[in-house]
Design a protein around this motif. Structure first.
Motif, PDB file in Angstrom:
ATOM      1  N   ALA A  43      -6.464   7.569  -0.952  1.00 48.01           N
ATOM      2  CA  ALA A  43      -6.727   6.652  -1.905  1.00 48.01           C
ATOM      3  C   ALA A  43      -7.699   5.379  -1.542  1.00 48.01           C
ATOM      4  O   ALA A  43      -7.863   5.118  -0.144  1.00 48.01           O
ATOM      5  CB  ALA A  43      -5.319   5.926  -2.286  1.00 48.01           C
ATOM      6  N   ARG A  44      -8.548   5.149  -2.201  1.00 46.49           N
ATOM      7  CA  ARG A  44      -9.562   3.896  -1.982  1.00 46.49           C
ATOM      8  C   ARG A  44      -8.700   2.812  -1.855  1.00 46.49           C
ATOM      9  O   ARG A  44      -9.192   1.795  -0.997  1.00 46.49           O
ATOM     10  CB  ARG A  44     -10.668   3.671  -3.262  1.00 46.49           C
ATOM     11  N   CYS A 246      -6.487   7.856 -10.739  1.00 49.52           N
ATOM     12  CA  CYS A 246      -5.577   6.530 -10.448  1.00 49.52           C
ATOM     13  C   CYS A 246      -4.156   6.844 -11.207  1.00 49.52           C
ATOM     14  O   CYS A 246      -4.268   7.344 -11.809  1.00 49.52           O
ATOM     15  CB  CYS A 246      -6.228   5.341 -11.172  1.00 49.52           C
ATOM     16  N   LEU A 247      -3.445   6.251 -10.494  1.00 48.44           N
ATOM     17  CA  LEU A 247      -1.922   6.261 -10.826  1.00 48.44           C
ATOM     18  C   LEU A 247      -1.155   5.063 -10.824  1.00 48.44           C
ATOM     19  O   LEU A 247      -1.216   4.529  -9.331  1.00 48.44           O
ATOM     20  CB  LEU A 247      -1.257   7.443 -10.289  1.00 48.44           C
ATOM     21  N   SER A 248      -0.500   4.396 -11.564  1.00 50.08           N
ATOM     22  CA  SER A 248       0.607   3.334 -11.263  1.00 50.08           C
ATOM     23  C   SER A 248       1.911   4.070 -11.742  1.00 50.08           C
ATOM     24  O   SER A 248       2.359   4.390 -12.791  1.00 50.08           O
ATOM     25  CB  SER A 248       0.508   2.082 -12.384  1.00 50.08           C
ATOM     26  N   VAL A 261       1.106   2.270  -6.521  1.00 54.27           N
ATOM     27  CA  VAL A 261      -0.098   2.329  -7.303  1.00 54.27           C
ATOM     28  C   VAL A 261      -1.210   3.015  -6.302  1.00 54.27           C
ATOM     29  O   VAL A 261      -1.446   2.692  -5.107  1.00 54.27           O
ATOM     30  CB  VAL A 261      -0.738   1.055  -7.532  1.00 54.27           C
ATOM     31  N   VAL A 262      -2.059   3.946  -6.811  1.00 57.17           N
ATOM     32  CA  VAL A 262      -3.193   4.464  -5.977  1.00 57.17           C
ATOM     33  C   VAL A 262      -4.536   4.344  -6.945  1.00 57.17           C
ATOM     34  O   VAL A 262      -4.191   4.784  -8.089  1.00 57.17           O
ATOM     35  CB  VAL A 262      -2.739   5.898  -5.533  1.00 57.17           C
ATOM     36  N   LEU A 263      -5.494   4.202  -6.247  1.00 55.70           N
ATOM     37  CA  LEU A 263      -7.013   3.927  -6.868  1.00 55.70           C
ATOM     38  C   LEU A 263      -7.921   4.728  -6.139  1.00 55.70           C
ATOM     39  O   LEU A 263      -7.844   4.971  -4.852  1.00 55.70           O
ATOM     40  CB  LEU A 263      -7.363   2.492  -7.204  1.00 55.70           C
ATOM     41  N   GLY A 264      -8.650   5.511  -7.037  1.00 54.13           N
ATOM     42  CA  GLY A 264      -9.737   6.383  -6.126  1.00 54.13           C
ATOM     43  C   GLY A 264      -9.505   7.540  -5.604  1.00 54.13           C
ATOM     44  O   GLY A 264     -10.116   7.793  -4.496  1.00 54.13           O
ATOM     45  N   GLU A 265      -8.510   8.172  -6.035  1.00 51.56           N
ATOM     46  CA  GLU A 265      -8.024   9.208  -5.379  1.00 51.56           C
ATOM     47  C   GLU A 265      -9.062  10.693  -5.694  1.00 51.56           C
ATOM     48  O   GLU A 265      -9.406  10.444  -7.024  1.00 51.56           O
ATOM     49  CB  GLU A 265      -6.626   9.899  -5.827  1.00 51.56           C
TER      50      GLU A 265
END
Length: 393
Positions: A43-44, A246-248, A261-265
């Protein structure tokens, strides 16, 4: 209406020919959870927290300002749920689709210009299908127009302390000056979960829109964890070429609700795998320690010139703190901070003081302590009788 029929037919065909395992492979089988240092390596940006107390369990570049894609819709849903709670909106209210709303590309529920749909169905379309068109239609209903709603979004973000955020639209389609952070997304996700009925929408795997028509539209949740991860019931996926995957997500087990929460996968498989690992870590390593249950006695305070001479304070909610499994429960101490006396009148819900929880010398949580009842100001005769009684007693 032809495109509605085509979309529904395509979805039905996919359901018939794609085996369940094709979706299930996106989520790994639960095994030994990694250490916190190994979480979300691709993840970013990422954050993992306890939804009840807001305690951060893990974070990685959590304040980096990044494009959130459709995770933006968490704020759109939050403002909708807030309006429902405040009585400004009802689930049965009809929402009309403007030509502008119907023109949205990307993920959509194929609203036609002039088509009306209830708030209930719009929420389904936003939460499950990530409908860009439904998001704009809902925004126009609440804000008068899209920009009016965007102003409400940014005002709410400021109210929640989302310092890394600026919204420019209600759906997350690529646009200038539209960004947030993993930490801020966790904040607004936590706020959305204050309305527990939202998981009726975010936690459903499939449903239908236009059920009474000849061509009902099938919805399948873009967040496959709600089906394949035990306890998962939300919240929102996102993807654009700029934001990546992305996912919350939120899941609850044994009284512990977490938000990851992950962003930029790089892809959906990695995204779901890393969020699952974050959940595994939280549930295997942490638990909620109950301090007080609702109705438990906290203390009492004298009421000056009140119809009652003192106010008994009780817990109005579960008071709990996050603790490591295997830790010592007695390492927590509690301190009730209330005045010796308060003046009447007192309204039910008035904040009287606070309950502070310490772990050693470190403050880990504080709760507002509110009056459970209303106490009016006493008349002179009642006060005279009380004074006389006290003298003789």
């Amino acid at each position: 209406m032809k495109k509605l029929w085509a979309a529904s037919l395509a979805a039905a065909v996919l359901a018939a020919v794609i085996p369940l395992s094709a979706f299930a492979e996106e989520t790994p089988k639960n095994g030994t959870p990694p250490s916190a240092a190994e979480l979300a390596p691709n993840a970013r940006s990422a954050v993992l927290l306890d939804a009840d107390t807001g305690t951060v369990i893990y974070e990685k570049n959590s304040h980096d300002k990044l494009p959130p894609a459709s995770i933006t819709k968490i704020m759109t849903m939050l403002l909708t749920m807030e309006a429902l709670h405040d009585g400004k909106l009802k689930l049965t209210d009809k929402v009309r689709t403007s030509e502008y709303a119907a023109s949205m590309g990307g993920s959509q529920i194929f609203l036609e210009p002039g088509e009306e749909m209830t708030v209930d169905d719009m929420l389904k379309g936003i939460a499950m299908a990530s409908g860009n068109d439904a998001s704009v239609a809902m925004a126009e209903k609440l804000g008068g127009n899209e920009q009016g709603f965007v102003q409400l979004m940014n005002e709410k973000a400021a109210e929640l302390g989302m310092k890394d955020t600026h919204f420019s639209n209600p759906n997350g389609l690529p646009v200038n000056n539209h960004y947030t952070s993993a930490y801020d997304i966790a904040l607004m996700s936590r706020e959305l979960l204050r309305y527990p009925q939202i998981t009726k929408y975010t936690g459903a795997y499939q449903d239908y829109l236009r059920k009474d028509s000849e061509k009902p539209f099938w919805l399948v949740n873009t967040n496959k964890l709600v089906r394949f991860y035990p306890g998962a019931d939300g919240l929102k996926t996102g993807y654009t070429s700029e934001a990546k995957f992305c996912l919350s997500a939120t899941a609850k087990r044994e009284g512990l609700r977490t938000i990851a929460v992950v962003l930029g996968e790089p892809n959906t498989k990695t995204r779901n795998s890393e969020v699952s690992a974050m959940f595994d870590y939280a549930f295997s390593q942490y638990m909620m320690k109950s301090i007080y249950k609702p109705g438990d006695y906290l203390g009492k305070v004298k009421v000056e010139k009140g119809t009652m001479p003192e106010l008994v304070l009780t817990a109005d909610q579960p008071y709990s703190v996050l603790m490591k499994k295997g830790g010592k429960a007695d390492e927590f101490r509690k301190e009730l901070q209330i005045p010796a006396e308060i003046k009447a009148p007192v309204k039910a819900g008035d904040v009287i003081g606070k309950l502070v929880i310490y772990q050693g010398n470190t403050k880990v949580k504080e709760f507002e302590v509110k009056s459970p009842i209303q106490i009016e100001k006493a008349g002179w005769w009642k006060l005279f009788k009380r004074t006389t009684s006290n003298l003789f007693s």
